[in-house]
Every structure is written in structure tokens, then in C-alpha cells.
Design a protein around this motif. Structure first.
Motif, short mmCIF file in Angstrom:
data_model
loop_
_atom_site.label_atom_id
_atom_site.label_comp_id
_atom_site.label_asym_id
_atom_site.label_seq_id
_atom_site.Cartn_x
_atom_site.Cartn_y
_atom_site.Cartn_z
N ASP A 1 -25.31 37.36 38.21
CA ASP A 1 -24.25 38.41 38.42
C ASP A 1 -22.54 37.73 38.98
O ASP A 1 -22.39 36.74 39.36
CB ASP A 1 -24.32 38.21 39.71
N ASN B 1 -15.89 38.51 48.77
CA ASN B 1 -17.46 39.15 49.07
C ASN B 1 -17.39 40.56 50.04
O ASN B 1 -18.33 41.28 49.11
CB ASN B 1 -17.87 38.71 49.93
N ASP C 1 -32.23 41.83 43.20
CA ASP C 1 -31.22 40.75 42.70
C ASP C 1 -31.96 40.38 41.45
O ASP C 1 -32.80 40.76 40.83
CB ASP C 1 -30.60 39.57 43.16
N GLY D 1 -24.46 46.23 40.44
CA GLY D 1 -25.29 44.85 40.04
C GLY D 1 -24.96 44.25 38.90
O GLY D 1 -24.12 44.55 38.41
N ARG E 1 -20.18 38.58 39.64
CA ARG E 1 -18.79 38.66 41.16
C ARG E 1 -19.28 37.49 41.75
O ARG E 1 -18.29 37.19 41.96
CB ARG E 1 -19.35 39.60 41.54
N ASN E 2 -20.55 37.20 41.88
CA ASN E 2 -20.47 35.61 42.37
C ASN E 2 -19.48 35.29 41.66
O ASN E 2 -19.19 33.43 42.52
CB ASN E 2 -22.00 35.58 42.65
N ASP F 1 -22.12 50.34 43.84
CA ASP F 1 -22.73 48.30 43.68
C ASP F 1 -23.41 48.40 42.43
O ASP F 1 -24.87 48.87 42.87
CB ASP F 1 -23.37 47.53 45.10
N PHE G 1 -16.14 43.17 46.19
CA PHE G 1 -16.86 43.33 45.56
C PHE G 1 -18.41 43.87 45.77
O PHE G 1 -19.02 44.69 44.38
CB PHE G 1 -17.53 41.66 44.17
N HIS G 2 -19.11 43.21 46.68
CA HIS G 2 -20.33 44.12 46.91
C HIS G 2 -20.28 44.42 48.65
O HIS G 2 -21.86 45.16 49.17
CB HIS G 2 -20.72 42.38 47.63
N HIS G 3 -19.30 44.73 48.84
CA HIS G 3 -18.89 45.81 50.37
C HIS G 3 -18.73 47.44 50.09
O HIS G 3 -18.39 48.23 50.43
CB HIS G 3 -19.47 45.56 51.44
#
Length: 647
Positions: A392, A442, A503, A453, A394-395, A451, A445-447
Motif C-alpha cells: 500500500d 495516517n 489488506d 485500499g 500510502r504507507n 478508502d 490517507f486512511h481516515h
């Protein structure tokens, strides 16, 4: 001969007793004393640096500065006992030692200077510290509810940043520290490297107790050598008194300024982030799960200790990352070791002469030990990040950006002078800036927003993302991932039933679980669908692009006549022996010879063993093909990863 006794904790008819976690183990007194002393020695320099910096900056006298140091050590001891032993809902009850946070240095200097410096500035600082501590205590349960915003990508980044950002502090000590800083000094280098080498040697040669006190032995031995050569001085011991009790409000009643209180409250909010990272790091080290209530207990302890610090002439408190590294290095998990260290610090705060002895440890010796301890904190961060899905992208962005910014201000601390006064608290610390960056990114990107994925298949411009996989029909899913396996599609069909996938790791596991949970007949049917190694049908692409890619990695599609004949004889013998084709994940083999060697060794196995071995090889092949899917969908990340691997 003594009769045999059972080691079982339970007797017949009685319920079994739960084994005590190593964190809660009370060690013998002599071990508590030695391990606790080791923590104090590793912690001491970091503990006294904050009052020294503050006292010099706001113009305190030497006598006032000595009292600040004693008060700091005394309160550090109380705070460490509160955090490690705990009571009611206060204290996380992990081996976490408390110390004054470096984050507060710049704001406290600014508050003190604005109030006129000297004692007046100090009283305004204490007023802000007391109120900020109380606020931290009250908001702790609410802050702990934000734990869902601290997944491994955040906590791993924060822990890594803490470890790496502290290394320059160790390097400065190793180079002489303070007024004696001289990176070109061969003597400083020899003391630092000698201490570090001795710590490593002890951990390599010895086991048990000696290995756990390697840092203590290194510090003592390095100091003795320096003393023998005239480079360690204990002149201050003779001039120090035996008793130096600290009393509440020694400098007068605190003064309360709204601006100072707001500034110190921001410090405590940032400190809460650092404490959260340290608690997660320690939980990883001692193998104890950290939950929301644990974070709340730790932050309440921070708040209470900070309020006590304001009363007893000290400053804001947080968990000390230096000692997190020591726990990792020694593998001594008992929280009562920290409690013992707390008792020692209280005594040091009451006996200035004892503190002067500890203060005599030369900076290079302390720096050599600190290099090992701080680096182990970063290693804990690496271990946490190993659980992150870096397919991913984004991470990748979150970790890279947060670590990059943290190192930016760590390497160039003057950057803080380029921002407004209110932002100096953030840009003045690599740990603070990096931690906040990881949290904010975080969240973004994730909240925030939908999302989608990570991309898991497809080509650039036409990728299939995880949320699309979760919305696929069975037919679409099978068509997308059928290439992971040869022949029958039942593995992919059954993997579909495990939706929704959280994931890429979950998606990958779904294929493995479907493969190994099938009936023996189904598994045999799948094994028989795999083509013969090095066969012409593979080279011509008749068995699919994936088979050709697998076998071409070791040149099985372009063998010479001698090698082709050798491999054909092996595969025919194998089929005659077991009744199904030889399946080997050739990408895991170093060479053609290794493939042949493995095939011949497997001829001696039983049919049941080879059935299981073939399934394992099929799982490995599917794993590589899944990686190919991810690489094609994430070409930039794939290129970076492969270039690093080649290096």
C-alpha cells in the motif's frame, strides 16, 4: 536419590494457576539493585541536562542549579515508581522509566525569559507545569480513545524516529559532550568505541546475568580506565553535601500565566504522543498487549508526575526512550527493576554527594553505551514496521515523509529559527515533528474520504484496488486471480468466500487457506495440472504466461541438450515414482544444479510426504505470482524495492 517432583503449578482437583508474566516478576533484591543501578547510570546524563540547560538560559545561580538537579532526580524517582508500580488507574505497570521531556526545554526557556528570567521566570514555569499536568491527567482517558489512529504504520514510525533522533545525542556525548566536544579527538573515540566494544563482547561471550548487565559493566569499566588515565574527575564529590532534601515550592509560590499554561499544555499534548510510542515500543519488547486503558494509565501517570514536578521544583515528565532501549538490550522485563531505579534516584536526589559520583562518568564513555541503547529503540521500530503492508503506497509515503522530516530538523536544528515562535515547539524536535507528521498523514490517507485500499493487480492506469476486489462478483474475482494457480480454479473460488479483505496480507492468506483446506483428491488434481519442468510446452507459452515467467527465471526455457536430458530423466523418474509431476518453486533455487539436487533428494520421500511438499511448493509459486501482481500494479514502489534489493 531424591524423589522426582512434578513442576506442575496445579495439584489434582485444584484449578491451574496462571503463570506470572515476566513484567510482573519480582526479582531477588540483589538483582533488582544491580539492574536498577544500570538504568540509573544509563539515564543520569539525560535526566540532568534539562535543568542545566534551563538554569543557564534563565540566569540561575550555581546554588539554585544544584537544587534544580537534586529536585529533578528526586521527582524522577517518584514518577518512575508511579509509572512502573502503579495504583488505581494511574501507571501503565510496564518497565518504563520517567524523565523530564526534552520537548519542554525551548518553551520553558521562552516562558522563563518572558517572565523576566531568574526566580520570577522559574515560578511562572512551575505554574504552567502544574496546570498542564492536571489537564493531562484529566484528558488521558479521552486521548486514549484515539488509539485507533495509532496503527503499526504510525507507532512503528514514531518508535523508529525516537531511536534514530536520539543517536546524535549519543554521538555528541561520544565526541566529548558539552564544552569538551571534539569529534576529532582520538581519545574520545577510543573511550566511546572501547565501551561499546566491551558491551558487545560481553553479550557475545557471556550468558545469563553477565549478559544482562553488559551496559553497567561497560560504563564502570570505561570510567575506571578514564580515571586511571586522568580523564575522569570526581572533584565535585568532596564539595558536595551528604544531605540535600528538596521541599515543595522551594523558590516560592508558583505564578500563573494564561499564555504560559497554553504553551505548556501543547507540550504535554505532544509528550502524550511520545509516551504512546514508548508504551507501544515497550509492549513489543516485553511481549505484552497494549490497549486503550494502558495508554490512559500511562498518560495519567505523566500528568500526575508533571504536577508533582511543579510542586517539587521540577518539570514535565514523560517515558524515557533511552531506558526503553536498555530493556530491549538486556531483555530484563520486570517493572520492579524500574521501581528499584526509582528508589535509587530518590536517594540520589537526597544525597548530592552520591549524585556527584554518577556525574563523574566521562561523556565519551556514556556516549558509547548510549549508541547501543538508542539504536535498539530504532530496531524495535523496524520490527513494528515489518507488520505494515508496504504494498500500500500510502504507507510508504507516511513512513518516508515522517522519518525524512524528523531527520531534517534533527540534522539541522537551526530550522526552528525560521518559523514563528508558536511553531518552534514543533520544529525544535525531530521526534515531535516526525511523530505529528505520521499521525496527521495516517489520518489524511486512511481516515479522510473513501478508502480505496492498495492496488493489488492490473497495469498502471488500469489498476485493481482492494476496495474493488471486495466488490467483485465471484466470476470477476476468479478471472482476475486465476493465474496464481495452474489448472482448476477452485482455490481462487474458495478464497473469494473470505471477503472482505482487510489488506493485501489477508488477501494472500485467503489463497493459502483455500489451498491447504481442500480435500486430498482436489489437491492431487491441482498438483497434476502443473507442467513438467523445462518442457517445450512451457517454453512455447502454451501453459500460460505465469509458468513461462516462473521457469525462465532460472533459464529452464533455454537449456542446452545435456541439461535438458538430465532434467527430463529426473522428472520422468519422479512421475514414475509418485504418479504426479515434480513441482519445484524454481525462483527460490539458486541455480539449475540446485533444482536437480532438490529433485533427486525428494525421490527418497514417501508419497504422502511428496504430496505435502508439492503443496508447499505450489504455495510458494503462488506467492511469487501474487508479488508479480503487486509489482505490476505498483511499478514505482516495485522499482524502488528491487533496486534496494539489488544493492
Amino acid at each position: 536419590m531424591k524423589p522426582w517432583k512434578s513442576n506442575s503449578l496445579a495439584t489434582e482437583g485444584s484449578p491451574p494457576r496462571r503463570a506470572k508474566h515476566p513484567v510482573d516478576e519480582v526479582l531477588p533484591v540483589h538483582k533488582l539493585a544491580v539492574y536498577g543501578a544500570q538504568h540509573v547510570l544509563a539515564f543520569y546524563a539525560g535526566a540532568v541536562i534539562v535543568p542545566i540547560l534551563l538554569g543557564n538560559a534563565i540566569g540561575l545561580s550555581d546554588e539554585q542549579l544544584i537544587h534544580l538537579i537534586n529536585a529533578d532526580l528526586f521527582t524522577c524517582g517518584i514518577a518512575s515508581i508511579i509509572q512502573s508500580v502503579g495504583f488505581w488507574k494511574v501507571g501503565v505497570r510496564l518497565p518504563l522509566l520517567q524523565g523530564v521531556t526534552f520537548t519542554a526545554v525551548s518553551p520553558m526557556i521562552a516562558i522563563g525569559a518572558a517572565a523576566g528570567g531568574g526566580t520570577d521566570g522559574l515560578l511562572t514555569i512551575y505554574g504552567a507545569v502544574i496546570v498542564a499536568g492536571l489537564l493531562t491527567f484529566l484528558v488521558a482517558p479521552f486521548f486514549s480513545k484515539l488509539i485507533r489512529f495509532f496503527p503499526p504504520v504510525v507507532t512503528g514510525s514514531v518508535i523508529t524516529i525516537i531511536g534514530i533522533a536520539l543517536l546524535p545525542v549519543a554521538a555528541m556525548d561520544a565526541s566529548g559532550g558539552g564544552a569538551h566536544l571534539d569529534p576529532t579527538s582520538g581519545k574520545n573515540l577510543a573511550y566511546a568505541m572501547g565501551t561499546l566494544a566491551l558491551i558487545v563482547l560481553i553479550q557475545r561471550v557471556f550468558k545469563g546475568f553477565m549478559a544482562t548487565v553488559a551496559v553497567l559493566v561497560g560504563l564502570v569499566a570505561g570510567t575506571l580506565v578514564a580515571w586511571a588515565l586522568g580523564d575522569a574527575h570526581f572533584d565535585a564529590v568532596g564539595g558536595s553535601s551528604w544531605v540535600g532534601a528538596t521541599t515543595p515550592f522551594h523558590f516560592g509560590w508558583p505564578q500563573f500565566s494564561l499564555a504560559a499554561i497554553i504553551s505548556m499544555s501543547v507540550v504535554m499534548l505532544i509528550t502524550a504522543v511520545e509516551t504512546t510510542g514508548d508504551v507501544f515500543a515497550t509492549g513489543e519488547i516485553v511481549e505484552k498487549r497494549v490497549g486503550r486503558e494502558d495508554i490512559a494509565r500511562a498518560l495519567r501517570a505523566d500528568g500526575l508526575a508533571t504536577t508533582i514536578g511543579g510542586v517539587f521544583n521540577s518539570f514535565p515528565y514523560t517515558c524515557f526512550a533511552e531506558n526503553v532501549g536498555l530493556v530491549r538490550l538486556t531483555r530484563i522485563k520486570s517493572r520492579f527493576v524500574i521501581a528499584a531505579a526509582g528508589v535509587f534516584m530518590i536517594l540520589l536526589g537526597l544525597i548530592p554527594k552520591a549524585g556527584a559520583i554518577v556525574a563523574g562518568i566521562p561523556h565519551p564513555v556514556l556516549g558509547g553505551a548510549a549508541l547501543a541503547m538508542f539504536a535498539t529503540v530504532a530496531v524495535v521500530g523496524f520490527q513494528t514496521l515489518s507488520r505494515v503492508d508496504f504494498n500500500d503506497h500510502r504507507n510508504v509515503v507516511i513512513v518516508a515523509t515522517s522519518v525524512g522530516l524528523a531527520m531534517y530538523v534533527t540534522a539541522q536544528p537551526q530550522v526552528a529559527q525560521a518559523v514563528p515562535d508558536w511553531a518552534e515547539i514543533i520544529f525544535g524536535s525531530g521526534i515531535t515533528l516526525g511523530s505529528l507528521t505520521a499521525i496527521v498523514l495516517n489520518f489524511v490517507f486512511h481516515h479522510v474520504g473513501k478508502d480505496f485500499g492498495p492496488a493489488v493487480a492490473g497495469q498502471p492506469g488500469d489498476t485493481v484496488r482492494l476496495d474493488q476486489v471486495n466488490q467483485m462478483s465471484r466470476e470477476q474475482f476468479v478471472e482476475t486471480f486465476a493465474g496464481l494457480f495452474q489448472g482448476p480454479r477452485w482455490v481462487v473460488e474458495r478464497a473469494y468466500d473470505q471477503r472482505p479483505f482487510r489488506d493485501t496480507h489477508h488477501l494472500r492468506r485467503s489463497f493459502q487457506e483455500a489451498l491447504f483446506s481442500a480435500s486430498r483428491d482436489e489437491q492431487r488434481q491441482l498438483i497434476e495440472a502443473y507442467p513438467q519442468l523445462g518442457s517445450a510446452v512451457v517454453a512455447e507459452g502454451l501453459t500460460g504466461e505465469e509458468s513461462l515467467r516462473d521457469q525462465s527465471t532460472r533459464g529452464l526455457n533455454r537449456l542446452g541438450d545435456v541439461e535438458q536430458e538430465e532434467l527430463a530423466e529426473l522428472t520422468e523418474a519422479y512421475r514414475d515414482r509418485f504418479g504426479f509431476p515434480l513441482v519445484i518453486c524454481v525462483r527460490d533455487a539458486d541455480s539449475f544444479d540446485k533444482i536437480v539436487q532438490e529433485g533427486r533428494s525428494r525421490l527418497a520421500n514417501s508419497e504422502h510426504q511428496e504430496h505435502a511438499a508439492s503443496l508447499l511448493e505450489i504455495a510458494k509459486i503462488a506467492g511469487h505470482r501474487f508479488d508479480d501482481f503487486l509489482a505490476e500494479a505498483n511499478p514505482i514502489h516495485s522499482a524502488r524495492t528491487r533496486s534496494v534489493g539489488k544493492g
